[in-house]
Every structure is written in C-alpha cells, then in structure tokens.
Design a protein around this motif. Sequence first.
Motif, PDB file in Angstrom:
ATOM      1  N   VAL A 414       0.561  -0.972   0.336  1.00  0.00           N
ATOM      2  CA  VAL A 414      -0.001   0.048  -0.199  1.00  0.00           C
ATOM      3  C   VAL A 414       1.017   1.237   0.079  1.00  0.00           C
ATOM      4  CG1 VAL A 414      -1.880   1.412   1.072  1.00  0.00           C
ATOM      5  CG2 VAL A 414      -1.933  -1.519   1.484  1.00  0.00           C
ATOM      6  N   LEU A 415       0.609   2.053  -0.829  1.00  0.00           N
ATOM      7  CA  LEU A 415       1.732   3.271  -1.023  1.00  0.00           C
ATOM      8  C   LEU A 415       0.472   4.788  -1.017  1.00  0.00           C
ATOM      9  CD1 LEU A 415       3.630   2.262  -4.380  1.00  0.00           C
ATOM     10  CD2 LEU A 415       4.348   2.153  -1.806  1.00  0.00           C
ATOM     11  N   PRO A 416       1.364   5.309  -0.865  1.00  0.00           N
ATOM     12  CA  PRO A 416       0.540   6.848  -0.511  1.00  0.00           C
ATOM     13  C   PRO A 416       1.375   7.368  -2.220  1.00  0.00           C
ATOM     14  CG  PRO A 416       2.005   6.594   1.538  1.00  0.00           C
ATOM     15  CD  PRO A 416       2.115   5.903   0.504  1.00  0.00           C
ATOM     16  N   VAL A 417      -0.071   7.995  -2.716  1.00  0.00           N
ATOM     17  CA  VAL A 417       0.383   8.468  -4.092  1.00  0.00           C
ATOM     18  C   VAL A 417       0.901   9.498  -4.487  1.00  0.00           C
ATOM     19  CG1 VAL A 417      -1.487   9.985  -5.532  1.00  0.00           C
ATOM     20  CG2 VAL A 417      -2.406   8.563  -4.679  1.00  0.00           C
ATOM     21  N   ILE A 418       1.073  10.241  -2.742  1.00  0.00           N
ATOM     22  CA  ILE A 418       2.631  10.976  -3.136  1.00  0.00           C
ATOM     23  C   ILE A 418       3.806  10.055  -3.512  1.00  0.00           C
ATOM     24  CG2 ILE A 418       3.297  10.775  -0.431  1.00  0.00           C
ATOM     25  CD1 ILE A 418       2.795  14.763  -0.966  1.00  0.00           C
ATOM     26  N   THR A 419       4.005   9.386  -3.410  1.00  0.00           N
ATOM     27  CA  THR A 419       5.160   8.459  -3.173  1.00  0.00           C
ATOM     28  C   THR A 419       5.310   8.392  -4.713  1.00  0.00           C
ATOM     29  OG1 THR A 419       4.421   6.185  -2.801  1.00  0.00           O
ATOM     30  CG2 THR A 419       5.189   7.531  -1.118  1.00  0.00           C
ATOM     31  N   HIS A 421       4.693   9.966  -7.401  1.00  0.00           N
ATOM     32  CA  HIS A 421       4.859  11.794  -7.546  1.00  0.00           C
ATOM     33  C   HIS A 421       6.429  12.199  -8.485  1.00  0.00           C
ATOM     34  CE1 HIS A 421       4.207  16.104  -8.144  1.00  0.00           C
ATOM     35  NE2 HIS A 421       3.120  16.270  -8.407  1.00  0.00           N
ATOM     36  N   GLU A 422       5.982  12.632  -9.315  1.00  0.00           N
ATOM     37  CA  GLU A 422       7.387  11.980 -10.459  1.00  0.00           C
ATOM     38  C   GLU A 422       8.323  13.422 -10.267  1.00  0.00           C
ATOM     39  OE1 GLU A 422       9.085  10.431 -14.234  1.00  0.00           O
ATOM     40  OE2 GLU A 422       7.022  10.517 -14.106  1.00  0.00           O
ATOM     41  N   ALA A 423       7.684  14.539  -9.826  1.00  0.00           N
ATOM     42  CA  ALA A 423       8.246  15.635 -10.159  1.00  0.00           C
ATOM     43  C   ALA A 423       8.182  16.501  -8.734  1.00  0.00           C
ATOM     44  CB  ALA A 423       6.821  16.867 -10.726  1.00  0.00           C
ATOM     45  N   ASN A 424       7.783  15.619  -7.561  1.00  0.00           N
ATOM     46  CA  ASN A 424       8.300  16.152  -6.696  1.00  0.00           C
ATOM     47  C   ASN A 424       8.233  14.850  -5.616  1.00  0.00           C
ATOM     48  OD1 ASN A 424       8.324  17.515  -3.882  1.00  0.00           O
ATOM     49  ND2 ASN A 424       6.150  16.974  -4.009  1.00  0.00           N
ATOM     50  N   PRO A 425       9.329  14.072  -6.261  1.00  0.00           N
ATOM     51  CA  PRO A 425      10.003  12.639  -5.846  1.00  0.00           C
ATOM     52  C   PRO A 425      10.462  12.516  -4.288  1.00  0.00           C
ATOM     53  CG  PRO A 425      11.856  13.997  -7.068  1.00  0.00           C
ATOM     54  CD  PRO A 425      10.877  14.384  -7.378  1.00  0.00           C
ATOM     55  N   GLU A 426      10.525  13.743  -2.994  1.00  0.00           N
ATOM     56  CA  GLU A 426      10.828  13.217  -2.011  1.00  0.00           C
ATOM     57  C   GLU A 426      10.820  12.279  -1.585  1.00  0.00           C
ATOM     58  OE1 GLU A 426      10.265  16.497  -3.433  1.00  0.00           O
ATOM     59  OE2 GLU A 426      12.411  17.319  -3.567  1.00  0.00           O
ATOM     60  N   TYR A 427       9.379  11.914  -1.072  1.00  0.00           N
ATOM     61  CA  TYR A 427       8.563  10.945  -0.665  1.00  0.00           C
ATOM     62  C   TYR A 427       8.511   9.643  -1.223  1.00  0.00           C
ATOM     63  CZ  TYR A 427       5.499  14.298   2.370  1.00  0.00           C
ATOM     64  OH  TYR A 427       5.171  15.668   2.945  1.00  0.00           O
ATOM     65  N   GLY A 428       9.373   9.241  -2.745  1.00  0.00           N
ATOM     66  CA  GLY A 428       9.450   8.365  -3.337  1.00  0.00           C
ATOM     67  C   GLY A 428      11.307   7.963  -2.485  1.00  0.00           C
ATOM     68  N   ALA A 429      11.013   8.752  -2.810  1.00  0.00           N
ATOM     69  CA  ALA A 429      13.302   8.947  -2.290  1.00  0.00           C
ATOM     70  C   ALA A 429      13.103   8.638  -0.519  1.00  0.00           C
ATOM     71  CB  ALA A 429      14.033  10.079  -2.331  1.00  0.00           C
ATOM     72  N   ALA A 430      11.983   8.934  -0.585  1.00  0.00           N
ATOM     73  CA  ALA A 430      12.578   8.911   1.149  1.00  0.00           C
ATOM     74  C   ALA A 430      11.667   7.114   1.522  1.00  0.00           C
ATOM     75  CB  ALA A 430      11.093   9.941   1.894  1.00  0.00           C
ATOM     76  N   ALA A 431      10.719   6.780   0.543  1.00  0.00           N
ATOM     77  CA  ALA A 431      10.556   5.107   0.917  1.00  0.00           C
ATOM     78  C   ALA A 431      11.152   4.333   0.767  1.00  0.00           C
ATOM     79  CB  ALA A 431       8.808   5.281   0.302  1.00  0.00           C
ATOM     80  N   VAL A 432      12.488   4.336  -0.621  1.00  0.00           N
ATOM     81  CA  VAL A 432      13.364   3.847  -0.927  1.00  0.00           C
ATOM     82  C   VAL A 432      14.071   4.183   0.074  1.00  0.00           C
ATOM     83  CG1 VAL A 432      14.695   2.769  -3.034  1.00  0.00           C
ATOM     84  CG2 VAL A 432      12.872   3.815  -3.078  1.00  0.00           C
ATOM     85  N   ASP A 433      15.011   5.262   0.342  1.00  0.00           N
ATOM     86  CA  ASP A 433      15.698   4.989   1.473  1.00  0.00           C
ATOM     87  C   ASP A 433      15.819   4.015   2.590  1.00  0.00           C
ATOM     88  OD1 ASP A 433      17.292   6.705  -0.478  1.00  0.00           O
ATOM     89  OD2 ASP A 433      16.700   8.301   0.578  1.00  0.00           O
ATOM     90  N   ALA A 434      14.373   4.002   3.067  1.00  0.00           N
ATOM     91  CA  ALA A 434      14.006   3.409   4.675  1.00  0.00           C
ATOM     92  C   ALA A 434      13.930   2.294   4.241  1.00  0.00           C
ATOM     93  CB  ALA A 434      12.444   3.918   4.961  1.00  0.00           C
ATOM     94  N   LEU A 483       4.875   3.036   5.951  1.00  0.00           N
ATOM     95  CA  LEU A 483       4.557   3.859   4.374  1.00  0.00           C
ATOM     96  C   LEU A 483       3.418   3.959   4.383  1.00  0.00           C
ATOM     97  CD1 LEU A 483       5.729   3.553   1.830  1.00  0.00           C
ATOM     98  CD2 LEU A 483       4.973   2.091   1.450  1.00  0.00           C
ATOM     99  N   SER A 484       2.468   3.974   4.743  1.00  0.00           N
ATOM    100  CA  SER A 484       0.875   3.862   4.373  1.00  0.00           C
ATOM    101  C   SER A 484       0.636   4.781   4.971  1.00  0.00           C
ATOM    102  CB  SER A 484       0.230   2.962   5.168  1.00  0.00           C
ATOM    103  OG  SER A 484       0.244   2.632   6.510  1.00  0.00           O
ATOM    104  N   MET A 485       1.468   5.764   6.652  1.00  0.00           N
ATOM    105  CA  MET A 485       1.470   7.282   7.408  1.00  0.00           C
ATOM    106  C   MET A 485       2.728   7.908   7.014  1.00  0.00           C
ATOM    107  SD  MET A 485       0.360   5.183  11.221  1.00  0.00           S
ATOM    108  CE  MET A 485       1.880   5.168  11.402  1.00  0.00           C
ATOM    109  N   LEU A 486       2.772   7.742   5.998  1.00  0.00           N
ATOM    110  CA  LEU A 486       4.371   8.584   5.610  1.00  0.00           C
ATOM    111  C   LEU A 486       3.539  10.708   5.615  1.00  0.00           C
ATOM    112  CD1 LEU A 486       7.234   8.305   5.442  1.00  0.00           C
ATOM    113  CD2 LEU A 486       6.719   8.158   2.639  1.00  0.00           C
ATOM    114  N   PRO A 487       2.486  10.394   4.715  1.00  0.00           N
ATOM    115  CA  PRO A 487       2.435  11.986   4.268  1.00  0.00           C
ATOM    116  C   PRO A 487       1.678  12.364   5.762  1.00  0.00           C
ATOM    117  CG  PRO A 487       0.863  10.433   2.840  1.00  0.00           C
ATOM    118  CD  PRO A 487       1.660   9.368   3.942  1.00  0.00           C
ATOM    119  N   ASP A 488       1.665  11.358   6.619  1.00  0.00           N
ATOM    120  CA  ASP A 488       0.869  12.373   7.925  1.00  0.00           C
ATOM    121  C   ASP A 488       1.933  12.811   9.145  1.00  0.00           C
ATOM    122  OD1 ASP A 488      -1.915  11.730   7.006  1.00  0.00           O
ATOM    123  OD2 ASP A 488      -1.256   9.640   8.128  1.00  0.00           O
TER     124      ASP A 488
END
Length: 564
Positions: A414-419, A421-434, A483-488
């Motif tokens: 389960v991924l938040p949609v924000i992860t 986001h190709e133009a704003n990759p910070e959340y996706g990068a945080a998920a992968v780094d974790a 991961l599911s709570m990342l945007p919060d």
Amino acid sequence: MGGTSDGTTRGDVAPVEPSFDLVSNPWLPVQRLDGVVEEVSLRALFEQAGELRRLVGDVPTQEIALLRLLLAILYDALEGPAEIEDWEELWLDDRSLAPVRTYLDKHRECFQLFHPERPFFQVAGLRTAKNEIAPLSRIVADVPVGETFFSMREPGVDRLSYAEAARWLVHAHAYDTSGIKSAMLGDDTRPKNGKVYPLGVGSLGGLGGVFAEGDTLRETLLLNLIALEEAYGGETRTEDEERPAWRRPPTGPAPQPDAASRPRSLRDLYTWQTRRIRLHAEDGAVTGVVLGYGDPLALPDPHTLEPMTAFRRSWTREKTERRKPVYVPVRHDPSRSAWRGLASLLPAKSHAGEKSKKGEPAALRPPGVAEWFAKLTTMGEVFPPKKLIRLRLIGTVYGTQQAVVDEIVDDSLVLPVITLHEANPEYGAAAVDAADEAEQAVRALGQLAANLARAAGTDHESPDNSARDAAFGALDGPYRAWLSMLPDFPDLEDARREWRTTVRYHLLQHARELLESASPAADEGRVVELPGMVKRLIDAGRAERWFHSRLAYVLKTPADQSTS
C-alpha cells in the motif's frame, strides 16, 4: 422421444453439443463488498463492478490473467480512453462502464466456449495425429503433473465444470509451462517426430506481474486502464492493430504469419494466444484438453508496451545484441517481501536515482501502471496526495527447464499516492531510503550471527540467513504501516527518525537474543579468517562491538545510542 440424464436423447439421435455463453452464464468468481464470494457472468460483472470488491481466482495468477481479459474488453468497448481527461471523465461517472453491455451483446458469438468454428480462446477441431486427449492437469496449475499427493484435489482433476474450465483456459495462455508438447495436425513448421520442443512459458510467465487494486472492482479496472496516449508514448495504432483475439480471424494449429510483428496494442497483448487449445467436453463437463504451442510472445523491446511489470537493463544482452538499452522483466523473488524491491516500483526513483552514469539510460524502469499513477498525480485532479494505492504483485516461479510450476508469488504493497509523484520525488526517495536502511541494518545483524558462529567454531552461513529472515519478518509489518502513514508526518525528517527508531528497536531485540543464546565457546573466541581480512581473534565481545558500530553508521546515530 424423452431426454436422458447424460444430455443425449433416446434412440439414434446424436448427443447434444455442449454450449456455454460467457456473456450470460456465471463463471467469474468475485467477492462482494460484504465478503460473499460467488460467480458472475461477464455482463453481470461490468454492470455490478461498483458493488464488487475484487476478482477471486482459483489461484492468484488466475486473477491477473482474468483482469487483463476484462481490460481488453473494456478498451475495445470504450475505444479508449485516449487521454488523461477522458480517463478522468470515466472515473467520475458512475455509469462509465455501461457501454460494455452493448458491446458484449454485439460480439456475443465471440464469447461462446464451444462455438463450432471459433470457440473462445481455442482452435476448432484441434487434434494430434493420434487424437490424444490430455488430462486436465495440463492446464490446472494447482495439480502438479505427477504430484497429486501434494494437490488440494484428490486424487486429481478428472472433470471441470464449464465455468471452471473457462477460467483455466484463460490462465493457460498466460502461465502455461514450457517443455515438450504434442504436435498438432496442420502445424507443419515446428514438429519434429510428432513433438514440438520448448518454446517458452505463457505470456505472463516471464513477468513479475504488477497491477493496482482499488476499493471496488470498478476502481481496479479503471486504475489499470491506462490512457492510450500514455500507453503508446503519443503514437497512434491502426484499427487492425487494436483488435483483441476474438475480433481477429480464427487461429489454426500453426503459428500466425504476422505474429512476429505483433502485438502493438494493449488489446492484442492482453489476449495474446500463446497456446493452441481445445477443451474436450462430455456428459456436461470438461474432461480433457488438447494442448499445443501457439504464438510465442517475443517482443524485442517489451518495456515499450507491457505495463504490468518492472524492467531492468540486461548488460549481458546488450553486449550480445550490440544495442542498448535492452530491458528484461524484473521477476518476483518469493524470499523477498514486496517493500524490499520498492525502488523498481517508483517512477522518480527508477529514472533518477538508479542511472548508472550521466547520459546512460536508467538501470530500472518501473511498471507502466506506476508511471501512469505518477502522471495522474502530477497532471490530473482526481487523487489527493494522501490517497492510498494498493499495488498487487503476482508471479510464477518455474522449476526444471520451466516445465513445472514450483511456486506462485502473491504479495501487495500500500503506497500513498504522493510517493509516486515524479516531479516531487522526495516522498518516494524517503520510502526507498528507508527500505535500503533496513536492508543494511539487517545485514549487520546477519554478520553478528555469523561472527558468533565463527567465534564458536561452527558453520556461519545458516545463522546468518536465519537471523536475516527473522529480522525481515519483524520489520515487514512496521514498514508497511510506516509507509502508509508517510504523508501524515510533519516533515520527512521526522518520518526518517521514526523509522530508524523502529529498526533500531527491533534489531537490538534480535541482537540481544543472539548474544544470550551464543555458545560459551564464543566468549572465549578463536582466530579466524574473516572475508577480506587477515586472520584475527574474534569473540562475542568483538562481534557485538562491530554490530553496534555498523548499526550506528547505517541508522545515522551516535554509537552510544545504538546500544540503548
């Protein structure tokens, strides 16, 4: 004359021909929103899609195979969507699937399982030189050939209802094993001594299948219905290229002459006929099958069309074929949870963070469905950033020479949609780094277990693997929840700190258990040769200090905090 119980008539009248209409007869297993599981027809599925939770296959691989069939119907019925704006209209309109009913009525003859001239997904009159009928275990994936002792069916599978046979028919084109198969009469190009030698598995067998699941089956269908402009990179397709299998001329036993230049559309891809099949019916049930090779799916650049798998560059094939890039599907590893391969699923991370060097194509390409969500989050107005998307991962692990099925992989994330986001990759990068930090921390724990074994003079590989498996198992649930709570989280640094604290807690627990259970000989230690090092003394104390030092480095904490 009266009828008889086996479907024939008294006297010399010929037996009644079998009949099964996939449009109106129930055959697709679904779960309703209240949890009830039942079978529905094609027409009922599309009419009630908003009231259904999901497809429920006999095995997980059946679900993705059936989903692709449904998507091909939907693309053909809607003749689109062409662009993102068209897709958004479909998403917001509760009656957007209504045209499918008219479509199914128009093409109803194409969905007859036992049509005399063009039976659905089969070849009329298909037979071998000896008129052999193979057992149903050839197409039923939960009955390994020759291994009925391990089957859920006992003593095997002798009969299938028409509904169940239809599902396994679709599944066979997608996941049938390779190996030697009987030659079919009329195929003069491939047989040798009455056999056709291995031509590969079904169309989905070589993929690490990925698709999106919504809250309802309607959402699932639409989430995977990629706008054609995005699916084809802005190119157009002709009407002939856009035809699914049932709107093409009936296939014969031999390979289709134009198969080498196809498929070029999703409708053709999703209904690709990798096998030549004829179901054998008698007494109101399917009792056998004629099964041979069809058209192998051999796309030179599959990443340009196939949207339901991630891809990685093949350096070996690039050297052999003298071209680049050459991408091959990323297949699922049954020993790894989905979140550990997250980097291959996120568009921004795959394209930006995984390039080998400047100017080189990306080493990883995410699934087309993930890139599609990235477009929807940046260009569309449907999904809020905190909306959760479930990615389902399904695949098959084949055994010796791909002639048997060893294992079926079924996982989800389960991924938040924000992860995405190709133009704003910070959340996706945080998920992968974790996920990367967890991998490194678990590796340090495995080294602790191995060093304790070395200090005691015992084999170190088994303790290393066991410690890693236990740690990944402990982190699986916490990572998915995090991961599911990342945007919060107030900001990403807070999220990173929270995850590192979680990893530290669980790994210190496991380290304590390893140290407490270590052999007394490990306290005394011994001189051993460590990988990449000269011989040196190693004991439990040194192994523990090395672990805490490595853990502090990976989780970016002072060394004194790693022990608390």
